[in-house]
Design a protein around this motif. Structure first.
Motif, PDB file in Angstrom:
ATOM      1  N   LEU A 509     -84.178 -27.914 -84.943  1.00 36.93           N
ATOM      2  CA  LEU A 509     -84.206 -29.316 -84.523  1.00 36.93           C
ATOM      3  C   LEU A 509     -84.224 -29.440 -83.004  1.00 36.93           C
ATOM      4  CD1 LEU A 509     -81.767 -31.134 -86.993  1.00 36.93           C
ATOM      5  CD2 LEU A 509     -84.238 -30.851 -87.140  1.00 36.93           C
ATOM      6  N   THR A 510     -83.416 -28.649 -82.314  1.00 38.04           N
ATOM      7  CA  THR A 510     -83.378 -28.758 -80.851  1.00 38.04           C
ATOM      8  C   THR A 510     -84.712 -28.368 -80.232  1.00 38.04           C
ATOM      9  OG1 THR A 510     -82.430 -26.529 -80.683  1.00 38.04           O
ATOM     10  CG2 THR A 510     -80.886 -28.385 -80.736  1.00 38.04           C
ATOM     11  N   ASP A 511     -85.399 -27.398 -80.832  1.00 37.43           N
ATOM     12  CA  ASP A 511     -86.724 -27.026 -80.320  1.00 37.43           C
ATOM     13  C   ASP A 511     -87.702 -28.190 -80.410  1.00 37.43           C
ATOM     14  OD1 ASP A 511     -85.879 -24.497 -79.704  1.00 37.43           O
ATOM     15  OD2 ASP A 511     -86.751 -23.542 -81.472  1.00 37.43           O
ATOM     16  N   LEU A 512     -87.560 -29.010 -81.449  1.00 37.79           N
ATOM     17  CA  LEU A 512     -88.451 -30.159 -81.620  1.00 37.79           C
ATOM     18  C   LEU A 512     -88.113 -31.286 -80.646  1.00 37.79           C
ATOM     19  CD1 LEU A 512     -88.704 -30.389 -85.518  1.00 37.79           C
ATOM     20  CD2 LEU A 512     -90.574 -29.845 -83.959  1.00 37.79           C
ATOM     21  N   VAL A 513     -86.827 -31.552 -80.452  1.00 35.73           N
ATOM     22  CA  VAL A 513     -86.442 -32.756 -79.714  1.00 35.73           C
ATOM     23  C   VAL A 513     -86.336 -32.545 -78.207  1.00 35.73           C
ATOM     24  CG1 VAL A 513     -85.206 -33.597 -81.742  1.00 35.73           C
ATOM     25  CG2 VAL A 513     -83.936 -32.435 -79.936  1.00 35.73           C
ATOM     26  N   ASN A 514     -86.061 -31.325 -77.750  1.00 37.30           N
ATOM     27  CA  ASN A 514     -85.813 -31.127 -76.321  1.00 37.30           C
ATOM     28  C   ASN A 514     -86.996 -31.525 -75.432  1.00 37.30           C
ATOM     29  OD1 ASN A 514     -83.155 -30.338 -76.486  1.00 37.30           O
ATOM     30  ND2 ASN A 514     -83.608 -28.156 -76.610  1.00 37.30           N
ATOM     31  N   PRO A 515     -88.257 -31.149 -75.774  1.00 41.26           N
ATOM     32  CA  PRO A 515     -89.367 -31.610 -74.920  1.00 41.26           C
ATOM     33  C   PRO A 515     -89.466 -33.133 -74.844  1.00 41.26           C
ATOM     34  CG  PRO A 515     -90.078 -29.805 -76.323  1.00 41.26           C
ATOM     35  CD  PRO A 515     -88.735 -30.221 -76.816  1.00 41.26           C
ATOM     36  N   ALA A 516     -89.231 -33.818 -75.960  1.00 38.25           N
ATOM     37  CA  ALA A 516     -89.284 -35.284 -75.954  1.00 38.25           C
ATOM     38  C   ALA A 516     -88.157 -35.862 -75.118  1.00 38.25           C
ATOM     39  CB  ALA A 516     -89.218 -35.814 -77.387  1.00 38.25           C
ATOM     40  N   VAL A 517     -86.975 -35.263 -75.186  1.00 36.92           N
ATOM     41  CA  VAL A 517     -85.845 -35.718 -74.373  1.00 36.92           C
ATOM     42  C   VAL A 517     -86.151 -35.547 -72.891  1.00 36.92           C
ATOM     43  CG1 VAL A 517     -83.478 -35.137 -73.706  1.00 36.92           C
ATOM     44  CG2 VAL A 517     -84.070 -35.406 -76.118  1.00 36.92           C
ATOM     45  N   ASN A 518     -86.717 -34.397 -72.524  1.00 37.30           N
ATOM     46  CA  ASN A 518     -87.063 -34.172 -71.121  1.00 37.30           C
ATOM     47  C   ASN A 518     -88.096 -35.187 -70.637  1.00 37.30           C
ATOM     48  OD1 ASN A 518     -85.323 -31.967 -70.962  1.00 37.30           O
ATOM     49  ND2 ASN A 518     -86.910 -30.512 -71.572  1.00 37.30           N
ATOM     50  N   ALA A 519     -89.059 -35.516 -71.495  1.00 41.15           N
ATOM     51  CA  ALA A 519     -90.053 -36.520 -71.129  1.00 41.15           C
ATOM     52  C   ALA A 519     -89.409 -37.893 -70.943  1.00 41.15           C
ATOM     53  CB  ALA A 519     -91.142 -36.586 -72.197  1.00 41.15           C
ATOM     54  N   THR A 520     -88.431 -38.212 -71.781  1.00 39.27           N
ATOM     55  CA  THR A 520     -87.724 -39.489 -71.655  1.00 39.27           C
ATOM     56  C   THR A 520     -86.964 -39.560 -70.346  1.00 39.27           C
ATOM     57  OG1 THR A 520     -87.477 -39.604 -74.063  1.00 39.27           O
ATOM     58  CG2 THR A 520     -86.072 -41.030 -72.750  1.00 39.27           C
ATOM     59  N   LEU A 521     -86.259 -38.490 -69.993  1.00 34.94           N
ATOM     60  CA  LEU A 521     -85.510 -38.472 -68.735  1.00 34.94           C
ATOM     61  C   LEU A 521     -86.451 -38.572 -67.539  1.00 34.94           C
ATOM     62  CD1 LEU A 521     -82.799 -35.759 -69.479  1.00 34.94           C
ATOM     63  CD2 LEU A 521     -82.482 -38.227 -69.319  1.00 34.94           C
ATOM     64  N   SER A 522     -87.609 -37.939 -67.644  1.00 36.69           N
ATOM     65  CA  SER A 522     -88.592 -38.033 -66.564  1.00 36.69           C
ATOM     66  C   SER A 522     -89.095 -39.465 -66.418  1.00 36.69           C
ATOM     67  CB  SER A 522     -89.761 -37.078 -66.838  1.00 36.69           C
ATOM     68  OG  SER A 522     -90.757 -37.205 -65.861  1.00 36.69           O
ATOM     69  N   ALA A 523     -89.337 -40.138 -67.558  1.00 36.94           N
ATOM     70  CA  ALA A 523     -89.827 -41.511 -67.506  1.00 36.94           C
ATOM     71  C   ALA A 523     -88.809 -42.448 -66.876  1.00 36.94           C
ATOM     72  CB  ALA A 523     -90.183 -41.991 -68.917  1.00 36.94           C
ATOM     73  N   VAL A 524     -87.533 -42.189 -67.147  1.00 42.84           N
ATOM     74  CA  VAL A 524     -86.484 -43.054 -66.620  1.00 42.84           C
ATOM     75  C   VAL A 524     -85.983 -42.569 -65.265  1.00 42.84           C
ATOM     76  CG1 VAL A 524     -84.368 -41.984 -67.568  1.00 42.84           C
ATOM     77  CG2 VAL A 524     -84.606 -44.485 -67.537  1.00 42.84           C
ATOM     78  N   GLN A 525     -86.622 -41.503 -64.759  1.00 39.69           N
ATOM     79  CA  GLN A 525     -86.324 -40.966 -63.426  1.00 39.69           C
ATOM     80  C   GLN A 525     -84.867 -40.553 -63.295  1.00 39.69           C
ATOM     81  OE1 GLN A 525     -87.717 -43.864 -60.576  1.00 39.69           O
ATOM     82  NE2 GLN A 525     -89.717 -44.024 -61.536  1.00 39.69           N
ATOM     83  N   ARG A 526     -84.434 -39.770 -64.266  1.00 35.89           N
ATOM     84  CA  ARG A 526     -83.082 -39.224 -64.247  1.00 35.89           C
ATOM     85  C   ARG A 526     -83.141 -37.713 -64.361  1.00 35.89           C
ATOM     86  NH1 ARG A 526     -78.559 -41.863 -62.383  1.00 35.89           N
ATOM     87  NH2 ARG A 526     -78.163 -43.815 -63.488  1.00 35.89           N
ATOM     88  N   THR A 527     -82.242 -37.038 -63.674  1.00 36.63           N
ATOM     89  CA  THR A 527     -82.061 -35.601 -63.835  1.00 36.63           C
ATOM     90  C   THR A 527     -80.601 -35.344 -64.146  1.00 36.63           C
ATOM     91  OG1 THR A 527     -81.669 -35.303 -61.471  1.00 36.63           O
ATOM     92  CG2 THR A 527     -83.941 -35.008 -62.255  1.00 36.63           C
ATOM     93  N   ASP A 528     -80.309 -34.194 -64.713  1.00 33.50           N
ATOM     94  CA  ASP A 528     -78.925 -33.859 -65.012  1.00 33.50           C
ATOM     95  C   ASP A 528     -78.131 -33.708 -63.721  1.00 33.50           C
ATOM     96  OD1 ASP A 528     -79.321 -33.848 -67.730  1.00 33.50           O
ATOM     97  OD2 ASP A 528     -79.767 -31.709 -67.827  1.00 33.50           O
ATOM     98  N   PRO A 529     -76.900 -34.227 -63.686  1.00 37.32           N
ATOM     99  CA  PRO A 529     -76.072 -34.051 -62.488  1.00 37.32           C
ATOM    100  C   PRO A 529     -75.832 -32.567 -62.209  1.00 37.32           C
ATOM    101  CG  PRO A 529     -75.118 -35.682 -63.967  1.00 37.32           C
ATOM    102  CD  PRO A 529     -76.219 -35.009 -64.722  1.00 37.32           C
ATOM    103  N   ALA A 530     -75.903 -32.198 -60.933  1.00 39.44           N
ATOM    104  CA  ALA A 530     -75.598 -30.818 -60.566  1.00 39.44           C
ATOM    105  C   ALA A 530     -74.100 -30.597 -60.650  1.00 39.44           C
ATOM    106  CB  ALA A 530     -76.094 -30.539 -59.155  1.00 39.44           C
ATOM    107  N   PRO A 531     -73.659 -29.402 -61.029  1.00 38.54           N
ATOM    108  CA  PRO A 531     -72.215 -29.133 -61.113  1.00 38.54           C
ATOM    109  C   PRO A 531     -71.573 -29.193 -59.740  1.00 38.54           C
ATOM    110  CG  PRO A 531     -73.469 -27.101 -61.354  1.00 38.54           C
ATOM    111  CD  PRO A 531     -74.458 -28.214 -61.382  1.00 38.54           C
ATOM    112  N   ALA A 532     -70.400 -29.763 -59.689  1.00 40.74           N
ATOM    113  CA  ALA A 532     -69.656 -29.869 -58.427  1.00 40.74           C
ATOM    114  C   ALA A 532     -68.576 -28.800 -58.407  1.00 40.74           C
ATOM    115  CB  ALA A 532     -69.048 -31.258 -58.280  1.00 40.74           C
ATOM    116  N   HIS A 533     -68.822 -27.706 -57.736  1.00 36.18           N
ATOM    117  CA  HIS A 533     -67.833 -26.633 -57.619  1.00 36.18           C
ATOM    118  C   HIS A 533     -68.204 -25.762 -56.429  1.00 36.18           C
ATOM    119  CE1 HIS A 533     -70.657 -23.576 -59.095  1.00 36.18           C
ATOM    120  NE2 HIS A 533     -71.073 -24.494 -59.937  1.00 36.18           N
ATOM    121  N   PRO A 534     -67.257 -25.066 -55.837  1.00 38.33           N
ATOM    122  CA  PRO A 534     -67.579 -24.205 -54.702  1.00 38.33           C
ATOM    123  C   PRO A 534     -68.385 -22.991 -55.131  1.00 38.33           C
ATOM    124  CG  PRO A 534     -65.284 -23.939 -55.323  1.00 38.33           C
ATOM    125  CD  PRO A 534     -65.826 -25.065 -56.148  1.00 38.33           C
ATOM    126  N   VAL A 535     -69.377 -22.649 -54.347  1.00 37.43           N
ATOM    127  CA  VAL A 535     -70.190 -21.470 -54.584  1.00 37.43           C
ATOM    128  C   VAL A 535     -69.991 -20.518 -53.421  1.00 37.43           C
ATOM    129  CG1 VAL A 535     -72.515 -20.582 -54.929  1.00 37.43           C
ATOM    130  CG2 VAL A 535     -71.874 -22.806 -55.878  1.00 37.43           C
TER     131      VAL A 535
END
Length: 552
Positions: A509-535
């Motif tokens: 199921l995740t293989d089917l939905v992940n590309p569509a989810v990524n396309a949705t986030l691109s359309a809404v101009q959102r990216t995943d928040p970067a982790p906030a931690h010291p590197v």
């Protein structure tokens, strides 16, 4: 574009089957009546086979919309018969096609004539009408998932209300046979709420068309309802909305989808409808029809109105959070089994909508999986509850007790359905709920934390329900219960197997939905928040410490 109209055939099969089934002559002989049921069951299984073909032939990571079909319909208004599916639509079509045959099997005798004390039949409607209406709902739901023309989607989004109205009002739960008025009230409330949402959406649909016509997006001086055309124009800058217009159109679409979903406080029709419907029809309501609302939020609200989606996301998340807690709290206090499951579903839909508007890849993938897994788990729980209630003739929790001692298999399957509802690890809903919470927490940590209260309350209402109905002394009214019959085992066994398999291996199921989810986030101009931690990076020149954080 495929040369074979696979999507049309998949939807047309139950539609034609509904007409053929309704045209069958009425039968008073039980054998002939069973034949009238076998025909629609066979057609639903054929639809399932075609849905599996769609899922197998779908290429994850390929074209966004696949198996596309496009034909002019009302060309003067830019309306076309346009179909296409992405990964999210594929899994929801598959869910619908899987559940309908089990609903039919579980409802095998729900529309049979019933003799009263005078020896005459109480029910005048023909049995096959019940199964014809189920096929009609399936056809319209599948077409809603397939449509890529906004107006075409609207037609089926509204049309599915008619067969659902008759299924609720005309073939309601017979355990409360004297309450025909309650069934009518529930059916009318269902229809009016959803019609109101649809009328508001229609105004927004017209507004969308007018704007596309004004900006020359359609052909021949007309506007367009074609979703891919509109989204491409938005992405290229050829189409733009003023903030006021975009917000108004978003709210028009969102209101209709929030009623259908349902989102608090537009949920009040659901407990009535599920309470008065037969268990099989209740499955259609919450596991199939309501998913059209959450699916449409992803496909239409986010794609068509990305700026408004971001603007209203915090408010919608708050409403979803209220729905999670509110639905779970009311489920804890219910005395009616089906109303308990209805309020539990309101809580679960809160999780789904929260995942959609958190706008992270994990949350949206989890929300899509949640639609599927909630459909399977709720179907199992409702159908087993239906088997239980058919033996006792009551929906009240207090009328049961000690069932596990006289019907252990029934009690065991009821427990599995309940554990899936509370998202026990190892069962399919756990994966989706976990992804929704993690994905929400990364962008809205406070909302993610508060939402976990819903998990605790779910454990409370599920385990208390099981304890009061299945454990303790055997009540006299349940002492003669038979365990699950062969037909009932055929219904529950595949659903349990799906919960177990998808609980440990959700990758298909995740293989089917992940590309569509990524396309949705691109359309809404959102990216995943970067982790906030010291590197910390250590090299030959010493140690350098930097901190990353943020994200859109």
């Amino acid at each position: 574009m495929s040369s074979f109209p696979l999507l049309t055939v998949t939807a047309a099969l139950p539609a034609v089957g509904a007409v053929l089934t309704a045209a069958l002559p009425a039968a008073t002989n039980p054998r002939r009546r069973d034949l009238n049921k076998i025909i629609p069951l066979a057609l639903s299984l054929a639809t399932l086979a075609l849905s599996i073909v769609i899922a197998v032939r779908f290429t994850p990571g390929g074209a966004h919309y696949q198996f596309t079909e496009s034909h002019p319909w009302i060309a003067d208004f830019g309306i076309g018969y346009s179909l296409g599916v992405d990964g999210i639509a594929v899994v929801l079509i598959l869910l619908t096609a899987v559940l309908v045959p089990f609903v039919m099997l579980a409802s095998w005798h729900d529309a049979d004539p019933v003799a009263n004390d005078a020896g005459t039949f109480e029910r005048s409607r023909r049995t096959q009408g019940f199964f014809a209406l189920i096929l009609a709902v399936e056809a319209m739901v599948v077409l809603s998932f397939e449509s890529t023309d906004v107006f075409l989607f609207y037609v089926f989004f509204e049309a599915m209300l008619i067969p659902m109205y008759f299924l609720i009002g005309g073939f309601g739960d017979r355990t409360q046979g004297e309450d025909a008025k309650q069934r009518s009230y529930a059916a009318v409330k269902f229809l009016l709420y959803n019609l109101l949402g649809g009328l508001i959406m229609l105004a927004a649909v017209i507004g969308l068309y007018v704007i596309t016509a004004q900006q020359g997006i359609g052909t021949g001086g007309h506007g367009t309802f074609d979703l891919p055309t509109i989204t491409r124009a938005l992405a290229s800058g050829k189409l733009h909305f003023s903030p006021v217009a975009e917000n108004a159109l978003f709210l028009g679409f969102m209101f209709a989808f929030a009623v259908k979903a349902p989102l608090w406080p537009l949920h009040t029709w659901l407990p009535n409808a599920m309470g008065e419907a037969t268990p099989g029809v209740a499955v259609l309501i919450t596991a199939v029809v309501d998913k059209v609302g959450t699916f449409a939020m992803l496909r239409y609200c986010l794609y068509l109105f990305p700026n408004a989606s971001r603007t209203f996301a915090p408010a919608i998340l708050v409403l979803a959070l209220i729905g999670i807690i509110y639905g779970a709290l009311l489920a804890v206090g219910q005395k009616d089994i089906k109303r308990l499951i209805a309020f539990a579903s309101i809580s679960h839909f809160g999780f789904i909508i929260m995942g959609i508007f958190a706008m992270t890849s994990q949350a949206q993938a989890g929300a899509t999986l949640y639609m599927v897994n909630h459909g399977i788990s709720t179907a199992l729980l409702l159908l087993v509850a239906g088997f239980l209630m058919s033996r006792r003739g009551s929906r009240l929790i207090g009328d049961y007790g000690g069932v596990q001692k006289v019907a252990p298999i029934l009690a065991g399957t009821f427990l599995i359905g309940g554990l899936a509802t509370l998202s026990l690890p190892g069962l399919a809903p756990f994966v989706s709920e976990f992804l929704v919470l993690v994905g929400t927490f990364t962008r809205y940590p406070v909302i993610g934390i508060i939402a976990t209260i819903g998990i605790v309350l779910a454990a409370l209402y599920v385990l208390v329900l099981y304890q009061r109905t299945m454990t303790g002394p055997v009540k006299a009214a349940v002492s003669g219960f038979r365990d699950l019959r062969a037909r009932e085992l055929v219904v529950v066994t595949p659903l349990i197997a799906l919960l177990l398999v998808l609980g440990v291996y959700p990758k298909p199921l995740t293989d089917l939905v992940n590309p569509a989810v990524n396309a949705t986030l691109s359309a809404v101009q959102r990216t995943d928040p970067a982790p906030a931690h010291p590197v910390t990076a250590t090299g030959t020149t010493g140690t350098t410490t930097t901190t990353t954080g943020g994200g859109q």
